[in-house]
Motif scaffolding. Structure first.
Motif, PDB file in Angstrom:
ATOM      1  N   PHE A 171       0.832  -1.203   0.000  1.00 42.09           N
ATOM      2  CA  PHE A 171       0.000   0.000   0.000  1.00 42.09           C
ATOM      3  C   PHE A 171       0.870   1.259   0.000  1.00 42.09           C
ATOM      4  O   PHE A 171       0.646   2.193  -0.775  1.00 42.09           O
ATOM      5  N   PHE A 193       3.957   1.683  -1.005  1.00 41.20           N
ATOM      6  CA  PHE A 193       4.669   1.894  -2.265  1.00 41.20           C
ATOM      7  C   PHE A 193       3.726   2.324  -3.388  1.00 41.20           C
ATOM      8  O   PHE A 193       4.066   3.140  -4.216  1.00 41.20           O
ATOM      9  N   ARG A 194       2.555   1.737  -3.412  1.00 39.47           N
ATOM     10  CA  ARG A 194       1.655   1.989  -4.531  1.00 39.47           C
ATOM     11  C   ARG A 194       0.849   3.261  -4.399  1.00 39.47           C
ATOM     12  O   ARG A 194       0.548   3.916  -5.395  1.00 39.47           O
ATOM     13  N   LYS A 195       0.458   3.564  -3.172  1.00 39.59           N
ATOM     14  CA  LYS A 195      -0.570   4.595  -3.028  1.00 39.59           C
ATOM     15  C   LYS A 195      -0.108   5.875  -2.339  1.00 39.59           C
ATOM     16  O   LYS A 195      -0.736   6.909  -2.508  1.00 39.59           O
ATOM     17  N   THR A 196       0.939   5.791  -1.540  1.00 43.52           N
ATOM     18  CA  THR A 196       1.240   6.977  -0.740  1.00 43.52           C
ATOM     19  C   THR A 196       2.300   7.864  -1.381  1.00 43.52           C
ATOM     20  O   THR A 196       3.083   7.426  -2.224  1.00 43.52           O
ATOM     21  N   TYR A 202       5.887   6.881  -3.117  1.00 44.33           N
ATOM     22  CA  TYR A 202       6.232   7.460  -4.410  1.00 44.33           C
ATOM     23  C   TYR A 202       7.625   8.087  -4.359  1.00 44.33           C
ATOM     24  O   TYR A 202       8.452   7.893  -5.256  1.00 44.33           O
TER      25      TYR A 202
END
Ligand SMILES: Nc1ncnc2c1ncn2[C@@H]1O[C@H](COP(=O)(O)OP(=O)(O)OP(=O)(O)O)[C@@H](O)[C@H]1O
Ligand SMILES: [Mg+2]
Lengths: 368, 532
Positions: free
Chosen positions: A223, A225-228, A232
């Protein structure tokens, strides 16, 4: 290469989907097992029987499976210790040192509560257990953080740093648990005092609760790595430090944070193995063995392409093979070190097959 | 596999061109027939036929994304065509890798430099050379390299480290490297896009010398039409992956070429909007800094830019422009001076704070600094939005919103790409520039620092980007335009500040500026600052 009217061609891949990577890895595993058969042949053992024994012990036998799962949890934490800095383009090879200090920190909590001398000391697990987990995370994070801080501030090579810290931590553990050390087992024996029964980790179907932490971390990391925004920034820095700097991402902050988190994950591996696995509950004399095992976190991380979810099956496989390999070695009276040899072959094959992550072979018809 | 060239020795007797062999001028030495190359979502080259004669300069023109780089990459063995054939010196060849192409005497200088930064110039030149690995007499090689460079008028310091070089110097190194490997067909992908006018002049002379000496034959690719007209013999124009025209240069005009490329008439002149100048946005006082080599790069620069004003920094690359831009963006430490933004001292402000307060920076180094090749376009757009409250809540990025923004920018700026989820590395050079520009402009910065914003863009896109810059001006942005294109600076700026060896030589209102005067100032002559 040309076969009749067809031609084999090597081409660069433009994209690699997750399932393709998985398929390639699966194929690599089959090839590795086939290659390793040679060892069994040489020892006059039927490889099919050997593999059957390995897999059935590791994954279906009740005792074997529990051992496998405990290794798996340990490896998964070690893998995250590698993956988090790796996403930022940094190499953590200090998981062994970080896990030692994590374990020491967890035992220091028990020591502070006076739980050293009596197996039957009544300590409130609702207070002490969370503190142990936190201390383990903090201990690992501290060791990782030293590397991250120096990397970020002075751009010292993080590989060398983390490796040196491993040595320091290794001897620190020895100092603490061996003869005369504060954590010494009352009976000596070169291991730490055992946890009082009241602090034995709660089990879920025989598996320590740390499995929830491990699997939860996988989901959480994915989560992050992908969303925050934080994830990023880590990925951007990992792909291109100058571009990240341009975008306003601070290299120092990233280096420090990924090593704190990665070190913390290794610390949890230390708590898990020495503090939560049934039948252990102490920093064992053989702690160095687990330090070595934690390096498989690097391999698991590389194979799963730094994807925390993909790391789950990979760590499970490595955990299982290390248990199954050891079992078969005893059962079939084979030479010492079979488990590590098997992991080694698997590792080399998987890494070699990463060639196909970047290239593909296509079969095309040749006209005329 | 007969007739197929192979890098491995001894296999089917590879055909090796004789370095001494001379070709009759006009003889076809290279031919590409019906080349087709598909990428997911696009046909980059469709049945392209192209030939090259000895002693000829054959320019390839086309819009951004027309397929020029792809075609040349195929010729250089970096990509394999899906269909079609290549003939070199009349023999059919199949290039499996650039090594095969190099062995056939083909050299390529890429749109984006591919040198190893940490190594010296000399190391880069011999890296991968067939003679490297055998015992090399470095001194001898160094002399050979210097001699070769001088022969064609390139000045390079073989011992300098590549990261210390300007774009123009890197370019020279790449060309010398190709020549040193025995290239007889030299492919230059946008050779002048990063060069200074003087360097360009030099390069064109060198190119002509090479072509006429019968040694090198040079097709090249560019968006700079006057340059094409000046030196090429023939022109092939690509549009959307197809050949739309093949012309003798003597028969064409700039206008005609532009129309062929874009498919519509192109404006060469833009109207500068009349914007009343507002409050000062940026004030730079006596700012000095060092370059990467640790030498003074900017020596006491002072200027001011007001709302709605464009200040053009005119100068030859390597005179402190990059350092100036980086100092303003917060990427480089000052050795002296102060910077004020909206009256506030921001000398010590971090890069991120500057983005947040409304400073936008379009870097010239679009591949290494301005974008991340492995990231999707959405993620690249996020480079300037990952901190923006409109895109991030509680630390969580609203990817759906970022996707929408990216789609809008792709459409608005006419970026040719299969979609917002494509990786940045699959974009053509000009399209990459468009997405960087689009993303920075989307922040509606109060201060826009645009370094070489139209470099590598086709004329249609160039026109568009200039329009966009003028639009930002009309909205009241203060703009620092760094450019080597004197015409661009003169047509867009309100005031022009020529820069030379890190010093601003004076600031002249654009309507009083004469090209000769600016040119002289860029070359170091000082004009007393004219008050506006
Ligand atoms: N590796 C790749 N994967 C997918 N698509 C690609 C790849 N390389 C190029 N393309 C696509 O092929 C088309 C042609 O690109 P190419 O780089 O050849 O353009 P170009 O003519 O050199 O443009 P420019 O002037 O902008 O450099 C573009 O649409 C581009 O997005
Ligand atoms: Mg191109």
């Amino acid at each position: 290469m040309r076969i009749g009217r067809y031609r084999l061609k090597l081409e660069k891949r433009v994209t690699l989907a997750g399932w393709q990577a998985a398929l390639i890895s699966l194929f690599a595993i089959v090839v590795a097992l086939a290659l390793f058969s040679i060892i069994f042949f040489l020892a006059h053992v039927n490889p099919l029987r050997a593999y059957k024994e390995i897999f059935s012990y590791a994954f279906t036998n009740r005792y074997g499976l529990l051992l496998t799962v405990n290794r798996f949890i340990f490896l998964l934490f070690a893998t995250f210790a590698f993956i988090i800095p790796a996403k930022a383009g940094l190499w953590n090879i200090g998981m062994s040192g970080q896990l030692y200090i994590g374990a020491l920190a967890a035992f220091a909590v028990v020591y502070a509560f006076g739980g050293k001398n009596s197996q039957s000391a009544q300590l409130n697990p609702w207070i002490v257990l969370p503190l142990m987990v936190l201390a383990a995370f903090a201990g690992g994070a501290l060791v990782g953080g030293i590397a991250g801080y120096l990397k970020g501030k002075l751009d010292v090579n993080e590989i060398v740093l983390t490796m040196l810290l491993n040595f320091i931590a290794f001897w620190l553990v020895a100092h603490m648990i061996k003869e005369g050390g504060p954590f010494m087992n009352p009976q000596g024996r070169g291991e730490s005092f055992a946890l009082p029964k009241s602090l034995h980790a709660p089990l879920i179907f025989g598996v320590p609760f740390t499995i929830i932490l491990a699997l939860g971390s996988a989901v959480l990391l994915e989560f992050v790595f992908r969303k925050t925004s934080f994830g990023y920034q880590i990925r951007a820095f990992g792909q291109s430090p100058p571009a990240a700097r341009y975008a306003g991402i601070r290299p120092f902050r990233i280096a420090l944070l990924v090593f704190l988190l990665g070190g913390g994950m290794a610390g949890l591996a230390g708590y898990h193995y020495f503090g939560a696995v049934p039948g252990v509950y102490k920093i064992a004399r053989t702690y160095g063995y687990f330090g070595d095992l934690s390096f498989y976190g690097i391999i698991c991380g590389l194979i799963s392409l730094n994807n925390p979810i993909a790391a789950i099956p990979v760590a499970l496989l490595f955990g299982g093979l290390s248990i199954g390999g050891r079992f078969v070695q005893g059962k079939l009276h084979m030479g010492f070190g079979l488990d590590y040899a098997l992991l080694g072959v698997l590792m080399i094959t998987l890494v070699a097959f990463q060639f196909f992550y970047r290239n593909k072979i296509v079969l095309e018809r040749v006209d005329s | 596999m007969r007739n197929v060239l192979s890098a491995r020795k001894g296999e089917d007797m590879p055909f090796v061109p004789d370095p001494q062999q001379r070709f009759r001028p006009g003889e076809v030495i290279l031919e590409m027939r019906n080349i087709t190359k598909r990428f997911p979502g696009v046909v980059a080259n469709r049945r392209i036929t192209f030939d090259l004669r000895a002693g000829e300069i054959h320019a390839i023109l086309g819009e951004n994304g027309a397929g020029k780089t792809t075609l040349m990459s195929i010729l250089f063995g970096m990509l394999q065509p899906d269909e079609g054939e290549i003939y070199v010196y009349g023999k059919k060849v199949t290039f499996r890798s650039p090594l095969d192409a190099i062995n056939m005497g083909i050299g390529m200088v890429h749109q984006h430099r591919k040198l190893v930064s940490a190594h010296t110039v000399l190391e880069n030149i011999i890296l991968g050379h067939p003679r490297a690995g055998k015992v090399l007499n470095l001194k001898e090689v160094e002399e050979e390299v210097v001699a070769l460079a001088e022969k064609y008028g390139f000045r390079i310091d073989p011992r300098a480290r590549v990261w210390q070089l300007s774009e123009g110097e890197k370019q020279a190194v790449e060309i010398v490297k190709a020549l040193y490997r025995g290239a007889r067909i030299l492919i230059l992908d946008e050779p002048t896009s990063a060069l200074t006018p003087q360097e360009t002049e030099h390069l064109l002379e060198s190119i002509v010398t090479m072509a006429r000496s019968g040694l090198g034959v040079v097709p090249f690719i560019t968006h700079k039409l006057p340059m094409v007209l000046a030196v090429s013999d023939r022109v092939t124009v690509l549009r959307r992956g197809e050949v739309v025209a093949r012309l003798e240069t003597k028969d064409v005009t700039e206008q005609l070429l532009a129309e062929k490329m874009v498919g519509r008439p192109v404006l060469f002149d833009l109207k500068k909007p009349d914007v009343p100048l507002g409050r000062p946005v940026l004030r730079v006082e006596n700012v000095s800094t060092l370059n990467d080599k640790g030498l003074p790069a900017l020596k006491g620069a002072s200027f001011e830019i007001r709302e709605g004003e464009i200040l053009g920094i005119a100068g030859v690359s390597g005179n402190g422009q990059r350092e100036l831009a980086e100092v303003l963006a917060g990427l480089r430490k000052l050795t002296g001076g102060r910077i004020y933004f909206d009256g506030r001292d921001i000398t010590q402000a971090s890069v991120l704070d500057r983005w947040k307060m409304g400073i936008g920076y379009i870097p010239a180094e679009r591949k290494d600094v301005g974008s991340i090749g492995e990231f999707t376009l959405v993620e690249n757009v996020l480079m300037n939005f990952y901190f923006d409250p409109s895109m991030v809540q509680h630390g969580i990025i609203d990817y759906a919103k970022a996707l929408r923004l990216t789609k809008e920018l792709i459409i608005e700026f006419g970026v040719s790409t299969p979609g917002p989820e494509a990786k940045a590395k699959t974009l053509s050079g000009g399209n990459l520039q468009k997405i960087i520009l689009a993303r920075v402009m989307a922040r509606r910065p109060r201060l826009l620092i645009a370094a070489l914003p139209t470099q590598g863009l086709d004329i249609g896109a160039m026109e568009f980007v200039r329009k966009k810059i003028l639009e930002a001006k009309a909205h009241g942005a203060a703009i620092l335009l760094i450019s080597e294109d004197l015409d661009e600076v003169m047509s867009l700026s309100d005031r022009i500040a020529p820069i030379y060896e890190g010093e601003i030589m004076g600031i002249i209102p654009a309507d009083e500026a004469k090209k000769e005067v600016i040119g002289a100032m860029m070359a170091g002559s000082r004009v007393e600052e004219t008050q506006q």
